[in-house]
Write a protein that holds these residues in place. Structure first.
Motif, PDB file in Angstrom:
ATOM      1  N   MET A   1       0.933  -1.203  -0.413  1.00  0.00           N
ATOM      2  CA  MET A   1       0.040   0.235  -0.590  1.00  0.00           C
ATOM      3  C   MET A   1       1.046   1.548  -0.330  1.00  0.00           C
ATOM      4  O   MET A   1       1.878   1.344   0.654  1.00  0.00           O
ATOM      5  CB  MET A   1      -1.165   0.111   1.468  1.00  0.00           C
ATOM      6  N   PRO A   2       0.523   2.437  -0.673  1.00  0.00           N
ATOM      7  CA  PRO A   2       1.355   3.599  -1.128  1.00  0.00           C
ATOM      8  C   PRO A   2       0.475   4.153   0.720  1.00  0.00           C
ATOM      9  O   PRO A   2      -0.045   3.866   0.943  1.00  0.00           O
ATOM     10  CB  PRO A   2       0.367   3.834  -1.874  1.00  0.00           C
ATOM     11  N   GLU A   3       1.915   5.138   0.759  1.00  0.00           N
ATOM     12  CA  GLU A   3       1.201   6.546   2.224  1.00  0.00           C
ATOM     13  C   GLU A   3       0.280   7.402   1.530  1.00  0.00           C
ATOM     14  O   GLU A   3       0.009   7.135   0.310  1.00  0.00           O
ATOM     15  CB  GLU A   3       2.131   6.903   2.088  1.00  0.00           C
ATOM     16  N   PRO A   4      -0.952   7.547   2.841  1.00  0.00           N
ATOM     17  CA  PRO A   4      -1.109   7.284   3.950  1.00  0.00           C
ATOM     18  C   PRO A   4      -1.581   6.243   4.536  1.00  0.00           C
ATOM     19  O   PRO A   4      -1.724   5.886   5.233  1.00  0.00           O
ATOM     20  CB  PRO A   4      -2.100   8.437   4.612  1.00  0.00           C
ATOM     21  N   HIS A   5      -2.505   4.809   2.892  1.00  0.00           N
ATOM     22  CA  HIS A   5      -3.000   3.434   3.366  1.00  0.00           C
ATOM     23  C   HIS A   5      -2.387   2.634   4.012  1.00  0.00           C
ATOM     24  O   HIS A   5      -2.731   2.206   5.061  1.00  0.00           O
ATOM     25  CB  HIS A   5      -2.971   2.771   1.572  1.00  0.00           C
ATOM     26  N   ARG A   6      -0.564   3.015   3.579  1.00  0.00           N
ATOM     27  CA  ARG A   6       0.179   1.850   4.253  1.00  0.00           C
ATOM     28  C   ARG A   6       0.114   2.378   5.912  1.00  0.00           C
ATOM     29  O   ARG A   6       0.036   0.801   6.889  1.00  0.00           O
ATOM     30  CB  ARG A   6       1.296   2.244   4.138  1.00  0.00           C
ATOM     31  N   THR A   7       0.070   2.987   6.422  1.00  0.00           N
ATOM     32  CA  THR A   7       0.093   3.559   8.303  1.00  0.00           C
ATOM     33  C   THR A   7      -1.336   3.311   8.565  1.00  0.00           C
ATOM     34  O   THR A   7      -0.911   2.032   9.468  1.00  0.00           O
ATOM     35  CB  THR A   7       0.255   5.362   8.361  1.00  0.00           C
TER      36      THR A   7
ATOM     37  N   VAL B   1      -5.572   0.263  -5.893  1.00  0.00           N
ATOM     38  CA  VAL B   1      -4.601   1.507  -4.905  1.00  0.00           C
ATOM     39  C   VAL B   1      -3.417   1.000  -4.577  1.00  0.00           C
ATOM     40  O   VAL B   1      -1.759   1.617  -4.602  1.00  0.00           O
ATOM     41  CB  VAL B   1      -4.870   2.652  -3.972  1.00  0.00           C
ATOM     42  N   SER B   2      -3.952  -0.642  -4.895  1.00  0.00           N
ATOM     43  CA  SER B   2      -2.002  -1.274  -4.104  1.00  0.00           C
ATOM     44  C   SER B   2      -0.971  -1.306  -5.143  1.00  0.00           C
ATOM     45  O   SER B   2      -0.939  -1.381  -6.357  1.00  0.00           O
ATOM     46  CB  SER B   2      -2.481  -3.078  -3.761  1.00  0.00           C
ATOM     47  N   LEU B   3       0.308  -1.411  -5.208  1.00  0.00           N
ATOM     48  CA  LEU B   3       1.068  -1.423  -6.133  1.00  0.00           C
ATOM     49  C   LEU B   3       1.886  -2.277  -5.312  1.00  0.00           C
ATOM     50  O   LEU B   3       1.885  -3.634  -4.428  1.00  0.00           O
ATOM     51  CB  LEU B   3       2.491  -0.097  -4.602  1.00  0.00           C
ATOM     52  N   GLY B   4       2.499  -3.234  -6.725  1.00  0.00           N
ATOM     53  CA  GLY B   4       2.942  -4.605  -6.931  1.00  0.00           C
ATOM     54  C   GLY B   4       4.735  -4.270  -6.487  1.00  0.00           C
ATOM     55  O   GLY B   4       5.165  -3.235  -5.947  1.00  0.00           O
TER      56      GLY B   4
ATOM     57  N   ASP C   1       9.659  -7.021  -4.077  1.00  0.00           N
ATOM     58  CA  ASP C   1      10.445  -6.854  -2.711  1.00  0.00           C
ATOM     59  C   ASP C   1       9.651  -5.509  -1.933  1.00  0.00           C
ATOM     60  O   ASP C   1       9.727  -5.680  -0.156  1.00  0.00           O
ATOM     61  CB  ASP C   1      11.385  -6.435  -3.355  1.00  0.00           C
ATOM     62  N   ARG C   2       8.897  -5.060  -2.029  1.00  0.00           N
ATOM     63  CA  ARG C   2       7.689  -4.141  -1.650  1.00  0.00           C
ATOM     64  C   ARG C   2       6.916  -4.442  -0.673  1.00  0.00           C
ATOM     65  O   ARG C   2       7.601  -4.254   0.656  1.00  0.00           O
ATOM     66  CB  ARG C   2       7.108  -3.111  -2.759  1.00  0.00           C
ATOM     67  N   ALA C   3       6.228  -6.121  -1.397  1.00  0.00           N
ATOM     68  CA  ALA C   3       5.524  -6.662  -0.089  1.00  0.00           C
ATOM     69  C   ALA C   3       6.848  -7.153   0.909  1.00  0.00           C
ATOM     70  O   ALA C   3       6.322  -7.256   1.977  1.00  0.00           O
ATOM     71  CB  ALA C   3       4.751  -7.716  -0.986  1.00  0.00           C
ATOM     72  N   ALA C   4       7.378  -7.768   0.212  1.00  0.00           N
ATOM     73  CA  ALA C   4       8.403  -8.463   1.142  1.00  0.00           C
ATOM     74  C   ALA C   4       8.687  -7.862   2.114  1.00  0.00           C
ATOM     75  O   ALA C   4       8.669  -8.147   3.425  1.00  0.00           O
ATOM     76  CB  ALA C   4       9.853  -9.033   0.426  1.00  0.00           C
TER      77      ALA C   4
END
Ligand SMILES: O=C(O)c1ccc(O)c(O)c1
Ligand SMILES: [Mg+2]
Length: 637
Positions: free
Chosen positions: A69-75, A105-108, A111-114
């Protein structure tokens, strides 16, 4: 094999679900968040309730849209995860399922997911919790367990592992060999579901049509074997989203689920290298060598009527039970028993269902072994007092509360006709109609019960299913499921009635439950049989002449043959293996009937003809097709 089931799989409120799950014999339960949210009690209350049933919470799920997830969703997503961790600790479970992100809105990026999972692993570790990642077949970026595994591998955290779910892998036909290279300690839990092969949107298929392993068409045995070969010895958990199960009986669905898992474990155990899996030892599925007998429960009046029909069919009395009111009518290898006892189970069955074919005997290699397998798989054993010196036949309860007796040739069971019966000389016997064996037994059940009995037969006996077919009744659709063995010595058709205006539905309503609606006998010469039947005064079911015009045109039949078929009311069908001939009786009682078939290589059951003979049979029951007033019956009055 540690067994678990998700609360989403069965109907009812949480307490009812848990009671059914515990009763069915599961070791653990996955708590679905919605079941928890709808329950009016604290997480600790739920945890206590689960443990009071002797169950363990194997998983809390699902947690959605986490990784990438990109910010601000990630937090916010991490905050949300912490809140769920709080609940898990109060529930008393250490494992949560995160399904792959479907958010637009999720990003592929693997490594980001990991990295997200690594960070979540750190937070989970502080609380002694674990996180399992599952690839949904319709995930936005991750929809393959191999990619989910790569993320878990790169997350490189002891508290982050993989969750495998047979549906997501098998629905996409992903190579299951890829499972064999995953280290067992990184598989946090395994979810199992089967499904019928239907070509539809994956999400819709998954959310509405999953069923128990063995009830569908997916290679769940091969999937589970691949997992067992890694040495995995954790929970196998059923996660079945099915509209019918949600509305069904919690107890029955939970019992089916447990039977399905144990059967699956047994099949995997018999495979080549299933090291990690331990299942209670039980004998293998027995091949059924034939139908030993079918027994009718009737009163004296019904008996006279039934005997009259049987004699027009060329049966005659060959034996009488030494101490009970049970007669044997025989022809070729077929034995039909007529029971008019005024006590015991047959009588009780009569009181509830009226005249019916309430018991079947199957001949197996070793009846005691088959009995052991059946009871290990939760079948209800049946016994009633036997006279001294008489043979005690092992038996289980089957469709509609009926009885399935198990016979073999190696014990006294093989001599039952000599031990329990006296031979009778029938002087007035009508000529044989050349009937040889029971070709098939047709059982009518409520539509919702079809999978239960499919699983029952295929789990206990060496049988398989063929694809379900729709049979058109003038008043609705009846689904027909064949269960048969390769030798053709056991053939059962299960017909599922969806409404009571169909012939099948009428039968269920009027006989107060599921049961055998027709028996089909085999002949090697349908025309010789038809001639003998005519001589015996048998009245075949009349088939419309219009049918024969169509059959002649459809199959390019010699007009001489179609004329003969028409003259004898014989139905015709053909498949890639050969020809099929069918002749029907009228109905007896509330829709019971007999069928005679000749197979010239043909393997099916004449489904294409069903619409015509159903229309003809229905003319014989009440013209408006409405059920009669309920009658109570008792022979002892
Ligand atoms: O349909 C779903 O969203 C869903 C959720 C969680 C699971 O474990 C799953 O297999 C499917
Ligand atoms: Mg799942």
């Amino acid at each position: 094999m540690k067994t678990s089931i998700a609360t989403v799989s069965i109907s009812g409120e949480l307490p009812e679900k848990l009671a059914a799950i515990a009763k069915a014999g599961f070791d653990g339960v996955e708590i679905f968040e919605n079941d928890f949210l709808a329950f009016d009690g604290s997480p600790a209350d739920v945890g206590r309730m689960v443990r009071d049933h002797g169950l363990e919470i194997t998983l809390f799920q699902p947690f959605r849209d986490f990784e990438g997830m990109p910010e601000p969703h990630r937090t916010r997503t991490f905050d949300r995860a912490e809140r769920k961790f709080d609940i898990m600790q109060q529930l008393g479970t250490d494992l949560v399922l995160i399904c792959s992100n479907v958010s637009p809105v999720s990003l592929g990026g693997i490594d980001r997911a990991a990295a997200d999972f690594h960070e979540l692993g750190e937070r989970a570790a502080k609380r002694g919790l674990r996180v399992g990642y599952e690839a949904l077949a319709w995930g936005r970026h991750i929809f393959d367990h191999r990619d989910a595994w790569e993320i878990v591998r790169r997350a490189d955290h002891a508290n982050i592992g993989l969750i495998l779910d047979s549906f997501h892998t098998l629905s996409r036909k992903i190579d299951i060999n890829s499972i064999r290279s995953i280290p067992k300690e990184k598989i946090f839990i395994v979810q199992l579901a089967d499904a019928p092969l239907i070509d539809m949107d994956l999400l819709y298929w998954s959310r509405h049509f999953r069923n128990m392993p063995g009830e569908g068409d997916l290679p769940v045995v091969a999937f589970t074997s691949a997992i067992a070969e890694t040495g995995y010895d954790g929970y196998f958990s059923l996660e079945i989203f099915n509209d019918q199960f949600r509305g069904g009986s919690a107890k029955a669905i939970a019992a089916d689920g447990h039977r399905s898992l144990i059967t699956l474990g047994d099949r995997v155990r018999r495979g080549p290298n299933a090291t990690g899996l331990t299942v209670a030892a039980m004998p293998d599925r027995a091949p059924v060598k034939g139908v030993g007998f079918v027994e009718f429960s009737v009163d004296e009046t019904d008996a006279a009527e039934l005997v009259a029909i049987l004699s027009t069919l060329g049966f005659h009395k060959t034996a009488q039970h030494r101490t009970k009111q049970v007669s044997v009518y025989q022809q070729g290898e077929i034995r039909l028993l007529i029971n008019t006892e005024r006590a015991g189970f047959a009588n009780a069955s009569y009181a509830v269902h009226g005249p019916s074919a309430y018991a079947t005997a199957l001949v197996v290699e070793d009846a005691a072994e088959s009995m052991a397998r059946a009871t290990a798989l939760g079948a209800e054993s049946f016994s009633q007092p036997v006279g001294s010196g008489e043979v005690d036949i092992p038996a289980i309860r089957g469709v509609g509360g009926g009885v399935i007796y198990l016979l073999d040739k190696k014990s006294d069971l093989g001599r039952i006709w000599d031990i329990d019966f006296l031979t009778v000389q029938d002087d007035e016997k009508s000529p044989s109609a050349h009937l040889r064996t029971i070709d098939h037994i047709a059982q009518t059940v409520a539509y919702e019960e079809m999978l239960t009995w499919l699983l029952f037969y295929t789990a206990i006996f060496q049988t398989q299913k063929t694809p379900m077919v729709d049979i058109i009744d003038p008043a609705g659709v009846v689904r027909s499921q064949v269960i048969e063995n390769a030798a053709g010595t056991l053939r059962i058709t299960l017909n599922g009635a969806e409404n009571r205006r169909t012939l099948a539905g009428h039968f269920i309503a009027e006989t107060f439950g599921s049961g055998i609606q027709h028996l089909a006998f085999s002949t090697d010469d349908i025309f010789a049989t038809a001639a003998a039947l005519k001589q015996n005064g048998f009245r075949p079911l009349h088939i419309s002449p219009n049918y024969y015009d169509d059959v002649e045109a459809r199959f390019g039949l010699d007009p001489e043959l179609s004329e003969r078929l028409k003259a004898e009311n014989i139905l015709y069908d053909r498949d890639e293996y050969g020809e099929f001939f069918q002749l029907y009786s009228g109905t007896y009682g509330e829709g019971f009937f007999f069928e005679i078939v000749e197979r010239r290589g043909y393997r099916g059951y004449g489904a294409a003809n069903a619409i015509f003979r159903i229309a003809a049979l229905k003319k014989q029951i009440r013209p408006d097709g409405m059920p009669a007033l309920a009658k109570t019956r008792s022979r002892s009055q």
